[in-house]
Design an enzyme around this catalytic site. Structure first.
Site, PDB file in Angstrom:
ATOM      1  N   ARG A 162       0.865  -1.174   0.000  1.00  0.00           N
ATOM      2  CA  ARG A 162       0.000   0.000   0.000  1.00  0.00           C
ATOM      3  C   ARG A 162       0.905   1.228   0.000  1.00  0.00           C
ATOM      4  O   ARG A 162       2.030   1.172   0.488  1.00  0.00           O
ATOM      5  CB  ARG A 162      -0.916   0.009   1.219  1.00  0.00           C
ATOM      6  CG  ARG A 162      -1.877  -1.175   1.273  1.00  0.00           C
ATOM      7  CD  ARG A 162      -2.665  -1.199   2.564  1.00  0.00           C
ATOM      8  NE  ARG A 162      -3.616  -2.312   2.593  1.00  0.00           N
ATOM      9  CZ  ARG A 162      -3.314  -3.541   2.992  1.00  0.00           C
ATOM     10  NH1 ARG A 162      -2.092  -3.807   3.425  1.00  0.00           N
ATOM     11  NH2 ARG A 162      -4.233  -4.498   2.984  1.00  0.00           N
ATOM     12  N   LYS A 189      -2.412  -2.373   7.312  1.00  0.00           N
ATOM     13  CA  LYS A 189      -3.859  -2.299   7.509  1.00  0.00           C
ATOM     14  C   LYS A 189      -4.393  -3.530   8.232  1.00  0.00           C
ATOM     15  O   LYS A 189      -5.330  -3.448   9.032  1.00  0.00           O
ATOM     16  CB  LYS A 189      -4.543  -2.132   6.150  1.00  0.00           C
ATOM     17  CG  LYS A 189      -6.030  -1.856   6.213  1.00  0.00           C
ATOM     18  CD  LYS A 189      -6.570  -1.608   4.825  1.00  0.00           C
ATOM     19  CE  LYS A 189      -8.071  -1.314   4.861  1.00  0.00           C
ATOM     20  NZ  LYS A 189      -8.604  -1.078   3.489  1.00  0.00           N
ATOM     21  N   HIS A 270      -2.495   3.115  -5.441  1.00  0.00           N
ATOM     22  CA  HIS A 270      -2.889   1.724  -5.232  1.00  0.00           C
ATOM     23  C   HIS A 270      -2.612   0.858  -6.458  1.00  0.00           C
ATOM     24  O   HIS A 270      -2.665  -0.367  -6.379  1.00  0.00           O
ATOM     25  CB  HIS A 270      -4.383   1.673  -4.885  1.00  0.00           C
ATOM     26  CG  HIS A 270      -4.848   0.349  -4.364  1.00  0.00           C
ATOM     27  ND1 HIS A 270      -4.485  -0.134  -3.123  1.00  0.00           N
ATOM     28  CD2 HIS A 270      -5.637  -0.601  -4.914  1.00  0.00           C
ATOM     29  CE1 HIS A 270      -5.046  -1.323  -2.933  1.00  0.00           C
ATOM     30  NE2 HIS A 270      -5.739  -1.626  -4.005  1.00  0.00           N
ATOM     31  N   ARG A 273       0.050  -1.986  -6.143  1.00  0.00           N
ATOM     32  CA  ARG A 273      -0.404  -3.163  -5.399  1.00  0.00           C
ATOM     33  C   ARG A 273      -1.338  -4.018  -6.256  1.00  0.00           C
ATOM     34  O   ARG A 273      -1.155  -5.227  -6.368  1.00  0.00           O
ATOM     35  CB  ARG A 273      -1.103  -2.712  -4.122  1.00  0.00           C
ATOM     36  CG  ARG A 273      -1.650  -3.820  -3.237  1.00  0.00           C
ATOM     37  CD  ARG A 273      -2.120  -3.206  -1.924  1.00  0.00           C
ATOM     38  NE  ARG A 273      -2.948  -4.097  -1.136  1.00  0.00           N
ATOM     39  CZ  ARG A 273      -2.484  -5.054  -0.328  1.00  0.00           C
ATOM     40  NH1 ARG A 273      -1.185  -5.244  -0.241  1.00  0.00           N
ATOM     41  NH2 ARG A 273      -3.312  -5.793   0.388  1.00  0.00           N
ATOM     42  N   HIS A 296      -3.419  -9.853   2.292  1.00  0.00           N
ATOM     43  CA  HIS A 296      -4.875  -9.800   2.382  1.00  0.00           C
ATOM     44  C   HIS A 296      -5.387 -10.822   3.402  1.00  0.00           C
ATOM     45  O   HIS A 296      -5.011 -11.997   3.360  1.00  0.00           O
ATOM     46  CB  HIS A 296      -5.521 -10.123   1.027  1.00  0.00           C
ATOM     47  CG  HIS A 296      -5.589  -8.953   0.100  1.00  0.00           C
ATOM     48  ND1 HIS A 296      -4.603  -8.687  -0.829  1.00  0.00           N
ATOM     49  CD2 HIS A 296      -6.517  -7.978  -0.041  1.00  0.00           C
ATOM     50  CE1 HIS A 296      -4.933  -7.605  -1.504  1.00  0.00           C
ATOM     51  NE2 HIS A 296      -6.078  -7.154  -1.055  1.00  0.00           N
ATOM     52  N   TYR A 305      -9.523  -8.995  -7.121  1.00  0.00           N
ATOM     53  CA  TYR A 305      -8.380  -8.540  -7.911  1.00  0.00           C
ATOM     54  C   TYR A 305      -7.956  -9.618  -8.907  1.00  0.00           C
ATOM     55  O   TYR A 305      -7.671  -9.340 -10.069  1.00  0.00           O
ATOM     56  CB  TYR A 305      -7.191  -8.224  -7.007  1.00  0.00           C
ATOM     57  CG  TYR A 305      -7.310  -6.960  -6.212  1.00  0.00           C
ATOM     58  CD1 TYR A 305      -7.147  -5.715  -6.811  1.00  0.00           C
ATOM     59  CD2 TYR A 305      -7.559  -6.997  -4.835  1.00  0.00           C
ATOM     60  CE1 TYR A 305      -7.232  -4.540  -6.076  1.00  0.00           C
ATOM     61  CE2 TYR A 305      -7.646  -5.829  -4.098  1.00  0.00           C
ATOM     62  CZ  TYR A 305      -7.486  -4.609  -4.722  1.00  0.00           C
ATOM     63  OH  TYR A 305      -7.570  -3.451  -3.988  1.00  0.00           O
TER      64      TYR A 305
END
Length: 322
Positions: A162, A189, A270, A273, A296, A305
């Site tokens: 990120r 995150k 972004h 990524r 993730h 994605y």
């Protein structure tokens, strides 16, 4: 608006007496970005209530539903959901209960989703093809800024980072090893408690696009021996000490994509990524290995994605003889 933001800082503190130390820790319970988003959402609600003569805390479900409806034409469903969460958080921490399942709220949100849809706007992925083109263009430009930008793009891509993780890197977070380098992400995150995550980045197949060699070249040229890895460089080529911001990452990505001949408006910070995940999926990399790099927690989000990156892989329409 400043007074509303200051008021929200107080609203987020739990009701009842707390020691100074407890209040300090309580204030750090949420990430800084989350707190900023909640403050803005709460300020929006309080301001709307002030104009309409409504009580924001505690707020009647009908008032909250009316607020959501008033913002539906200018805000996406995800943004409205975040506002609803912020309103509920402010109520909870002050000892009130906001019934989000009340028909005035639930049915309003349901109607907004049906009317306006819920699909978020997707930024373009900077896949490995366009990234190679961008790095090749930057290689033609002399000076430390181009070196920095090449390293930033390649490290951000290979680490599936990120933009906030990329600019947070310090030299102490990088360990060069025989296979490449290992990045220690102090906080991400999915690691709000700061346990730390290690990301391995191997040497690239080409010297020009190798993230390890390009990062070493930038560090040597910039004379960085400690502190932030990615810092400012002025137009004259003087390397500064100020850490780049997440917005700076977006600017670098957009400029690089434009140099590569792509429309920069579709790209963001972004994009590095998402570009890694897209490229890895097209290369047939196993889902669990992509997840190891991207960090993730949610497989459905990751698969979103992967699916977008694999739309033309084994596509049924390509095999029916058209």
């Amino acid at each position: 608006m400043a007074s509303l933001t200051q008021a929200f800082a107080a609203e987020l503190m739990p009701a009842g007496p707390l020691s100074d130390a407890a209040r300090t820790y309580a204030s750090e319970a949420a990430a800084a970005n989350t707190k900023r988003a909640y403050r803005a959402a709460w300020a929006d609600f309080v301001g709307w209530c002030a104009i309409g003569g409504h009580t924001p805390l505690p707020a009647a479900p009908e008032v909250v539903g009316s607020f959501l409806a008033a913002r539906a034409s200018t805000h996406k469903a995800a943004s409205l959901t975040m506002r609803l969460v912020a309103i509920g958080q402010a109520h909870r921490l002050k000892g009130h209960r906001l019934d989000r399942q009340h028909p005035a709220i639930r049915e309003t949100m349901k109607g907004i989703r049906r009317t306006h849809g819920t699909a978020p706007a997707k930024k373009a992925a900077a896949d490995v093809v366009v990234l190679r083109d961008a790095v090749s263009e930057l290689a033609k430009i002399p000076g430390p800024r181009a070196l920095r930008d090449r390293a930033l793009l390649l490290v951000g891509f290979a680490g599936a980072l990120r933009r906030s993780e990329l600019v947070a890197l310090d030299l102490a977070d990088i360990r060069f090893v025989a296979e490449g380098m290992v990045l220690t992400l102090r906080r991400r995150k999915t690691d709000q408690e700061g346990q730390g995550t290690e990301i391995a980045i191997p040497f690239g197949q080409s010297e020009r696009t190798c993230p390890v060699l390009n990062l070493r070249a930038w560090l040597e040229a910039a004379g960085i021996t400690s502190g932030p890895v990615f810092v400012s460089v002025n137009r004259g080529g003087a390397v500064g000490s100020a850490r780049l911001s997440p917005i700076d990452v977006a600017r670098v990505v957009k400029a690089a994509m434009e140099a590569a001949g792509a429309d920069p408006t579709g790209f963001s910070g972004h994009s590095l990524r998402s570009g890694f995940i897209t490229s890895a999926a097209r290369a047939g990399v196993a889902e669990r290995h992509i997840q190891n790099q991207s960090g993730h927690r949610s497989l459905p989000v990751l698969r979103g994605y992967i699916r977008r990156g694999s739309l033309f892989v084994d596509n049924a329409a390509a095999k029916v003889g058209l």
